[in-house]
Design a protein around this motif. Structure first.
Motif, PDB file in Angstrom:
ATOM      1  N   MET A   1       0.823  -1.179   0.000  1.00 16.10           N
ATOM      2  CA  MET A   1       0.000   0.000   0.000  1.00 16.10           C
ATOM      3  C   MET A   1       0.870   1.247   0.000  1.00 16.10           C
ATOM      4  O   MET A   1       0.793   2.055  -0.890  1.00 16.10           O
ATOM      5  CB  MET A   1      -0.923  -0.007   1.216  1.00 16.10           C
ATOM      6  CG  MET A   1      -1.845   1.175   1.247  1.00 16.10           C
ATOM      7  SD  MET A   1      -3.066   1.064   2.519  1.00 16.10           S
ATOM      8  CE  MET A   1      -2.301   2.054   3.755  1.00 16.10           C
ATOM      9  N   CYS A   2       1.674   1.417   1.013  1.00 21.81           N
ATOM     10  CA  CYS A   2       2.545   2.592   1.099  1.00 21.81           C
ATOM     11  C   CYS A   2       3.988   2.124   0.947  1.00 21.81           C
ATOM     12  O   CYS A   2       4.595   1.663   1.904  1.00 21.81           O
ATOM     13  CB  CYS A   2       2.367   3.308   2.433  1.00 21.81           C
ATOM     14  SG  CYS A   2       0.738   4.010   2.654  1.00 21.81           S
ATOM     15  N   ARG A   3       4.511   2.213  -0.234  1.00 23.51           N
ATOM     16  CA  ARG A   3       5.849   1.695  -0.488  1.00 23.51           C
ATOM     17  C   ARG A   3       6.936   2.408   0.293  1.00 23.51           C
ATOM     18  O   ARG A   3       7.993   1.853   0.511  1.00 23.51           O
ATOM     19  CB  ARG A   3       6.147   1.772  -1.976  1.00 23.51           C
ATOM     20  CG  ARG A   3       5.411   0.704  -2.741  1.00 23.51           C
ATOM     21  CD  ARG A   3       5.771   0.771  -4.179  1.00 23.51           C
ATOM     22  NE  ARG A   3       4.520   1.084  -4.871  1.00 23.51           N
ATOM     23  CZ  ARG A   3       4.423   1.554  -6.065  1.00 23.51           C
ATOM     24  NH1 ARG A   3       5.497   1.790  -6.762  1.00 23.51           N
ATOM     25  NH2 ARG A   3       3.268   1.800  -6.590  1.00 23.51           N
ATOM     26  N   SER A   4       6.683   3.622   0.746  1.00 25.52           N
ATOM     27  CA  SER A   4       7.723   4.353   1.459  1.00 25.52           C
ATOM     28  C   SER A   4       7.730   4.061   2.965  1.00 25.52           C
ATOM     29  O   SER A   4       8.575   4.561   3.680  1.00 25.52           O
ATOM     30  CB  SER A   4       7.583   5.858   1.225  1.00 25.52           C
ATOM     31  OG  SER A   4       6.321   6.286   1.652  1.00 25.52           O
ATOM     32  N   ALA A  24       6.237   6.822   9.476  1.00 23.10           N
ATOM     33  CA  ALA A  24       5.394   5.744   8.963  1.00 23.10           C
ATOM     34  C   ALA A  24       3.918   6.079   9.178  1.00 23.10           C
ATOM     35  O   ALA A  24       3.086   5.873   8.275  1.00 23.10           O
ATOM     36  CB  ALA A  24       5.748   4.424   9.645  1.00 23.10           C
ATOM     37  N   ALA A  25       3.589   6.609  10.353  1.00 20.26           N
ATOM     38  CA  ALA A  25       2.208   6.996  10.641  1.00 20.26           C
ATOM     39  C   ALA A  25       1.739   8.094   9.691  1.00 20.26           C
ATOM     40  O   ALA A  25       0.616   8.050   9.178  1.00 20.26           O
ATOM     41  CB  ALA A  25       2.086   7.454  12.091  1.00 20.26           C
ATOM     42  N   LEU A  26       2.595   9.057   9.446  1.00 17.76           N
ATOM     43  CA  LEU A  26       2.264  10.150   8.538  1.00 17.76           C
ATOM     44  C   LEU A  26       2.002   9.631   7.131  1.00 17.76           C
ATOM     45  O   LEU A  26       1.024  10.016   6.479  1.00 17.76           O
ATOM     46  CB  LEU A  26       3.384  11.189   8.531  1.00 17.76           C
ATOM     47  CG  LEU A  26       3.209  12.389   7.618  1.00 17.76           C
ATOM     48  CD1 LEU A  26       1.959  13.178   7.973  1.00 17.76           C
ATOM     49  CD2 LEU A  26       4.447  13.280   7.683  1.00 17.76           C
ATOM     50  N   GLN A  27       2.849   8.733   6.649  1.00 20.80           N
ATOM     51  CA  GLN A  27       2.663   8.165   5.315  1.00 20.80           C
ATOM     52  C   GLN A  27       1.340   7.410   5.220  1.00 20.80           C
ATOM     53  O   GLN A  27       0.624   7.506   4.235  1.00 20.80           O
ATOM     54  CB  GLN A  27       3.831   7.237   4.950  1.00 20.80           C
ATOM     55  CG  GLN A  27       5.099   7.956   4.625  1.00 20.80           C
ATOM     56  CD  GLN A  27       4.968   8.840   3.393  1.00 20.80           C
ATOM     57  OE1 GLN A  27       4.216   8.561   2.478  1.00 20.80           O
ATOM     58  NE2 GLN A  27       5.700   9.920   3.388  1.00 20.80           N
ATOM     59  N   VAL A  32      -4.302   7.068   3.309  1.00 23.66           N
ATOM     60  CA  VAL A  32      -5.710   6.806   3.593  1.00 23.66           C
ATOM     61  C   VAL A  32      -6.577   8.033   3.326  1.00 23.66           C
ATOM     62  O   VAL A  32      -7.670   7.925   2.769  1.00 23.66           O
ATOM     63  CB  VAL A  32      -5.871   6.316   5.053  1.00 23.66           C
ATOM     64  CG1 VAL A  32      -7.328   6.264   5.469  1.00 23.66           C
ATOM     65  CG2 VAL A  32      -5.233   4.949   5.222  1.00 23.66           C
ATOM     66  N   SER A  33      -6.096   9.211   3.717  1.00 28.24           N
ATOM     67  CA  SER A  33      -6.892  10.434   3.571  1.00 28.24           C
ATOM     68  C   SER A  33      -6.861  11.000   2.153  1.00 28.24           C
ATOM     69  O   SER A  33      -7.772  11.724   1.761  1.00 28.24           O
ATOM     70  CB  SER A  33      -6.406  11.508   4.540  1.00 28.24           C
ATOM     71  OG  SER A  33      -5.127  11.989   4.156  1.00 28.24           O
ATOM     72  N   GLY A  34      -5.795  10.704   1.439  1.00 25.22           N
ATOM     73  CA  GLY A  34      -5.648  11.284   0.109  1.00 25.22           C
ATOM     74  C   GLY A  34      -5.082  12.687   0.123  1.00 25.22           C
ATOM     75  O   GLY A  34      -5.029  13.352  -0.902  1.00 25.22           O
ATOM     76  N   PHE A  35      -4.662  13.157   1.302  1.00 32.67           N
ATOM     77  CA  PHE A  35      -4.076  14.488   1.444  1.00 32.67           C
ATOM     78  C   PHE A  35      -2.599  14.391   1.766  1.00 32.67           C
ATOM     79  O   PHE A  35      -2.216  13.657   2.668  1.00 32.67           O
ATOM     80  CB  PHE A  35      -4.721  15.268   2.604  1.00 32.67           C
ATOM     81  CG  PHE A  35      -6.167  15.576   2.422  1.00 32.67           C
ATOM     82  CD1 PHE A  35      -6.603  16.381   1.387  1.00 32.67           C
ATOM     83  CD2 PHE A  35      -7.100  15.075   3.304  1.00 32.67           C
ATOM     84  CE1 PHE A  35      -7.943  16.676   1.234  1.00 32.67           C
ATOM     85  CE2 PHE A  35      -8.444  15.366   3.164  1.00 32.67           C
ATOM     86  CZ  PHE A  35      -8.869  16.169   2.122  1.00 32.67           C
ATOM     87  N   ARG A  36      -1.790  15.131   1.046  1.00 35.75           N
ATOM     88  CA  ARG A  36      -0.386  15.260   1.446  1.00 35.75           C
ATOM     89  C   ARG A  36      -0.292  16.242   2.608  1.00 35.75           C
ATOM     90  O   ARG A  36       0.372  16.005   3.593  1.00 35.75           O
ATOM     91  CB  ARG A  36       0.464  15.737   0.268  1.00 35.75           C
ATOM     92  CG  ARG A  36       1.914  15.944   0.652  1.00 35.75           C
ATOM     93  CD  ARG A  36       2.848  15.779  -0.518  1.00 35.75           C
ATOM     94  NE  ARG A  36       4.198  16.144  -0.176  1.00 35.75           N
ATOM     95  CZ  ARG A  36       5.023  15.415   0.578  1.00 35.75           C
ATOM     96  NH1 ARG A  36       4.604  14.292   1.079  1.00 35.75           N
ATOM     97  NH2 ARG A  36       6.248  15.812   0.819  1.00 35.75           N
ATOM     98  N   ALA A  45      -7.783  17.107  12.722  1.00 32.34           N
ATOM     99  CA  ALA A  45      -8.176  15.704  12.566  1.00 32.34           C
ATOM    100  C   ALA A  45      -7.022  14.891  11.982  1.00 32.34           C
ATOM    101  O   ALA A  45      -6.762  13.753  12.412  1.00 32.34           O
ATOM    102  CB  ALA A  45      -9.410  15.591  11.674  1.00 32.34           C
ATOM    103  N   PHE A  46      -6.331  15.455  11.015  1.00 34.19           N
ATOM    104  CA  PHE A  46      -5.186  14.797  10.377  1.00 34.19           C
ATOM    105  C   PHE A  46      -4.094  14.530  11.419  1.00 34.19           C
ATOM    106  O   PHE A  46      -3.587  13.407  11.528  1.00 34.19           O
ATOM    107  CB  PHE A  46      -4.665  15.707   9.261  1.00 34.19           C
ATOM    108  CG  PHE A  46      -3.631  15.096   8.366  1.00 34.19           C
ATOM    109  CD1 PHE A  46      -3.989  14.401   7.222  1.00 34.19           C
ATOM    110  CD2 PHE A  46      -2.275  15.253   8.646  1.00 34.19           C
ATOM    111  CE1 PHE A  46      -3.032  13.869   6.373  1.00 34.19           C
ATOM    112  CE2 PHE A  46      -1.308  14.720   7.813  1.00 34.19           C
ATOM    113  CZ  PHE A  46      -1.691  14.027   6.671  1.00 34.19           C
ATOM    114  N   ASP A  47      -3.758  15.537  12.216  1.00 28.68           N
ATOM    115  CA  ASP A  47      -2.719  15.390  13.239  1.00 28.68           C
ATOM    116  C   ASP A  47      -3.114  14.377  14.315  1.00 28.68           C
ATOM    117  O   ASP A  47      -2.279  13.599  14.778  1.00 28.68           O
ATOM    118  CB  ASP A  47      -2.402  16.736  13.880  1.00 28.68           C
ATOM    119  CG  ASP A  47      -1.698  17.684  12.925  1.00 28.68           C
ATOM    120  OD1 ASP A  47      -1.124  17.216  11.917  1.00 28.68           O
ATOM    121  OD2 ASP A  47      -1.735  18.905  13.184  1.00 28.68           O
TER     122      ASP A  47
END
Length: 69
Positions: A1-4, A24-27, A32-36, A45-47
């Protein structure tokens, strides 16, 4: 899913830092959210999500039993 996102458990990584867990959590939350970077109205909410995923990751890594270690 998240290659990085890198494997953070032994024997792949012996000493996992808080920065690695947070990255890793940030990636994961970004994927999941679709937001960088979320808009200001979604930043809290993101944080919170990044914090929750990082805490769950810490708990998981602390609970794993690696055979042969």
């Amino acid at each position: 899913m998240c290659r990085s996102i890198h494997t953070l458990r032994p024997p792949y990584t012996e000493d996992v830092t808080e920065e690695e867990v947070r990255a890793a959590a940030l990636q994961y939350v970004r994927k999941v959210s679709g937001f960088r970077r979320p808009a200001a109205h979604n930043a809290e909410a993101f944080d919170r999500a990044v914090d929750a995923v990082a805490a769950a990751t810490d708990e998981l890594l602390a609970s794993l039993v690696v055979r042969g270690a």
